[in-house]
Structure formats: C-alpha cells, structure tokens
Design a protein around this motif. Structure first.
Motif, PDB file in Angstrom:
ATOM      1  N   PRO A 153       0.195 -12.567   2.324  1.00 56.55           N
ATOM      2  CA  PRO A 153       1.376 -11.692   2.303  1.00 56.55           C
ATOM      3  C   PRO A 153       1.091 -10.499   1.404  1.00 56.55           C
ATOM      4  CG  PRO A 153       1.773 -13.719   1.058  1.00 56.55           C
ATOM      5  CD  PRO A 153       0.416 -13.835   1.649  1.00 56.55           C
ATOM      6  N   LYS A 154       1.710  -9.371   1.712  1.00 60.64           N
ATOM      7  CA  LYS A 154       1.501  -8.184   0.883  1.00 60.64           C
ATOM      8  C   LYS A 154       2.142  -8.336  -0.485  1.00 60.64           C
ATOM      9  CE  LYS A 154       0.872  -4.732   4.464  1.00 60.64           C
ATOM     10  NZ  LYS A 154       1.424  -3.506   5.075  1.00 60.64           N
ATOM     11  N   SER A 155       3.214  -9.112  -0.556  1.00 57.51           N
ATOM     12  CA  SER A 155       3.879  -9.309  -1.840  1.00 57.51           C
ATOM     13  C   SER A 155       3.542 -10.690  -2.394  1.00 57.51           C
ATOM     14  CB  SER A 155       5.395  -9.161  -1.689  1.00 57.51           C
ATOM     15  OG  SER A 155       5.875 -10.156  -0.809  1.00 57.51           O
ATOM     16  N   HIS A 156       3.782 -10.870  -3.665  1.00 58.27           N
ATOM     17  CA  HIS A 156       3.526 -12.154  -4.319  1.00 58.27           C
ATOM     18  C   HIS A 156       4.639 -13.139  -3.971  1.00 58.27           C
ATOM     19  CE1 HIS A 156       0.039 -11.246  -6.848  1.00 58.27           C
ATOM     20  NE2 HIS A 156       0.526 -10.028  -6.873  1.00 58.27           N
ATOM     21  N   VAL A 157       4.554 -13.715  -2.806  1.00 54.40           N
ATOM     22  CA  VAL A 157       5.552 -14.675  -2.340  1.00 54.40           C
ATOM     23  C   VAL A 157       5.351 -16.018  -3.040  1.00 54.40           C
ATOM     24  CG1 VAL A 157       6.361 -15.930  -0.313  1.00 54.40           C
ATOM     25  CG2 VAL A 157       5.745 -13.515  -0.130  1.00 54.40           C
ATOM     26  N   ASP A 185       3.911  -5.121   8.521  1.00 53.80           N
ATOM     27  CA  ASP A 185       4.820  -4.849   7.390  1.00 53.80           C
ATOM     28  C   ASP A 185       4.727  -5.890   6.281  1.00 53.80           C
ATOM     29  OD1 ASP A 185       5.715  -2.572   8.645  1.00 53.80           O
ATOM     30  OD2 ASP A 185       7.514  -3.518   9.483  1.00 53.80           O
ATOM     31  N   ASP A 186       4.441  -7.142   6.645  1.00 51.69           N
ATOM     32  CA  ASP A 186       4.488  -8.233   5.670  1.00 51.69           C
ATOM     33  C   ASP A 186       3.141  -8.836   5.303  1.00 51.69           C
ATOM     34  OD1 ASP A 186       7.342  -8.143   5.645  1.00 51.69           O
ATOM     35  OD2 ASP A 186       7.319  -9.190   7.582  1.00 51.69           O
ATOM     36  N   CYS A 215      -3.933  -8.588 -10.343  1.00 56.07           N
ATOM     37  CA  CYS A 215      -4.260  -9.228  -9.066  1.00 56.07           C
ATOM     38  C   CYS A 215      -5.148  -8.296  -8.248  1.00 56.07           C
ATOM     39  CB  CYS A 215      -2.977  -9.544  -8.296  1.00 56.07           C
ATOM     40  SG  CYS A 215      -3.296 -10.217  -6.655  1.00 56.07           S
ATOM     41  N   HIS A 267      -2.631 -15.340  -5.747  1.00 61.77           N
ATOM     42  CA  HIS A 267      -1.882 -14.627  -4.710  1.00 61.77           C
ATOM     43  C   HIS A 267      -2.165 -15.428  -3.446  1.00 61.77           C
ATOM     44  CE1 HIS A 267      -0.582 -10.510  -3.049  1.00 61.77           C
ATOM     45  NE2 HIS A 267      -0.643 -11.327  -2.006  1.00 61.77           N
ATOM     46  N   GLU A 305      -3.069  -5.574   9.790  1.00 61.77           N
ATOM     47  CA  GLU A 305      -1.999  -5.263   8.854  1.00 61.77           C
ATOM     48  C   GLU A 305      -0.706  -5.054   9.611  1.00 61.77           C
ATOM     49  OE1 GLU A 305      -1.171  -2.275   5.071  1.00 61.77           O
ATOM     50  OE2 GLU A 305      -2.815  -1.809   6.441  1.00 61.77           O
ATOM     51  N   CYS A 318      -3.830  -6.947  -4.913  1.00 63.96           N
ATOM     52  CA  CYS A 318      -2.805  -5.899  -4.892  1.00 63.96           C
ATOM     53  C   CYS A 318      -3.420  -4.510  -4.995  1.00 63.96           C
ATOM     54  CB  CYS A 318      -1.798  -6.136  -6.020  1.00 63.96           C
ATOM     55  SG  CYS A 318      -0.766  -7.578  -5.724  1.00 63.96           S
TER      56      CYS A 318
END
Length: 178
Positions: A67-71, A47-48, A31, A134, A45, A34
């Motif tokens: 989102p920073k993570s792969h939600v 936290d999320d 990705c 993503h 930016e 990422c």
C-alpha cells in the motif's frame, strides 16, 4: 592456551547480535518504501497500491507489492478490516504475473510475507524478521533455490508466511467480526 579476552570478545559479539535482533518493539523513523528514489522501478501503480521491482532480486522476477500509505507495520498487525487490502494486493499479483509471464506455472511462483514481531510467552517476543516496517508482499518468479530455502522459507512459518495463508487468516478474522 586460548586467550580469555578473545573468548570474552566472542561472547560479547554473540550477546550484541542477540540484543540487536528486534526482541522488543523498535520503531523505524525512516521508511525507504516512502521514498521513490529507493525503488528499482515501478511495475504497477494505482491510487492505493504500488508494485516495484525488488533491487535485490531473488529470482527471475521479484516484485514487492505494498500500500502507498502505512496501513500496517507487518502481517501480525492485520485484522478483518484489512481483507479488501489483501484482496487488492492479490489482484495486483495476478495482473503482474499475467502481463509479465503469462502461462507461468504456480509452482514457479513463490509469494508471501516475512513475519513480524509477535508474542512468544510472558512478554517475550519472537524477533522481528521484517526489515522494513511497511506492509509488503514479495512475489518471486522462478526463485533461486537457496534464497527460497533460507530467506523466503515456506517450510519455516516462524520466518515466512505465504500470501494465501495470510489472506485465509484475515478472512477468518473478518468472518468472526460479522
């Protein structure tokens, strides 16, 4: 007289193109969202969430909020549990617009998501339009007309969905759960 081999080559090219559309589930093992080295610059930016300048700008300003993570892979996989995420992404959008272009007319802002893989009929799917799996929201200020019409087409829901429509859909899904 046309050479049959050339005609066959054209048919093979068309077939190869159709087969390489994401008609079936494909997994991206890498990705680019990422890896911060791929960002054109960070606009926001926390936290999320992160908002970056799109390196392929489609307008005067063009951010990608994610989102920073792969939600979620794409908007097709969102459900009622994602309401807070979408609302947070909308707050980031409003913050960016207020801080970088105060007073911009809502008609000068084009925002939404490319459509992901979804069922058509009997195990056949629409091809996946999302190039990066993503979840990410495009926010384009004063978009170039031809890109707005062809790459980010509000008029073609098979390819593009406005962030307002996605938020409304997820709100309805959340209301059904409660």
């Amino acid at each position: 007289m046309p050479n049959p081999e050339n005609k066959m080559e054209r048919i093979k090219l068309i077939f190869r193109y159709l087969m390489n559309l994401e008609w079936t589930e494909k997994i991206q093992h890498y990705c680019i969202f990422c890896d911060r080295a791929n960002f054109g610059g960070i606009a926001y930016e926390d936290d999320d969430l992160i908002a970056i300048h799109n390196i392929r700008s489609a307008g005067q300003l063009h951010w990608l909020i994610m989102p920073k993570s792969h939600v979620a892979r794409d908007i097709e996989s969102l459900n009622g549990e994602h309401i807070a995420l979408l609302q947070a992404m909308d707050r980031v959008k409003q913050h960016l617009l207020a801080s970088h272009c105060p007073g911009v007319s809502p008609t000068d802002v084009h925002s939404g998501y490319h459509r992901g893989r979804r069922p058509l009929v009997a195990g056949i799917y629409y091809p996946d339009i999302v190039s990066i799996h993503h979840l990410h929201l495009h926010v384009i200020v004063k978009p170039r007309a031809w890109l707005r019409f062809f790459k980010y087409p509000g008029w073609l829901p098979l390819m593009w969905r406005s962030d307002v429509a996605v938020l409304r859909r997820v709100q309805r899904l959340a209301a059904k759960v409660t």
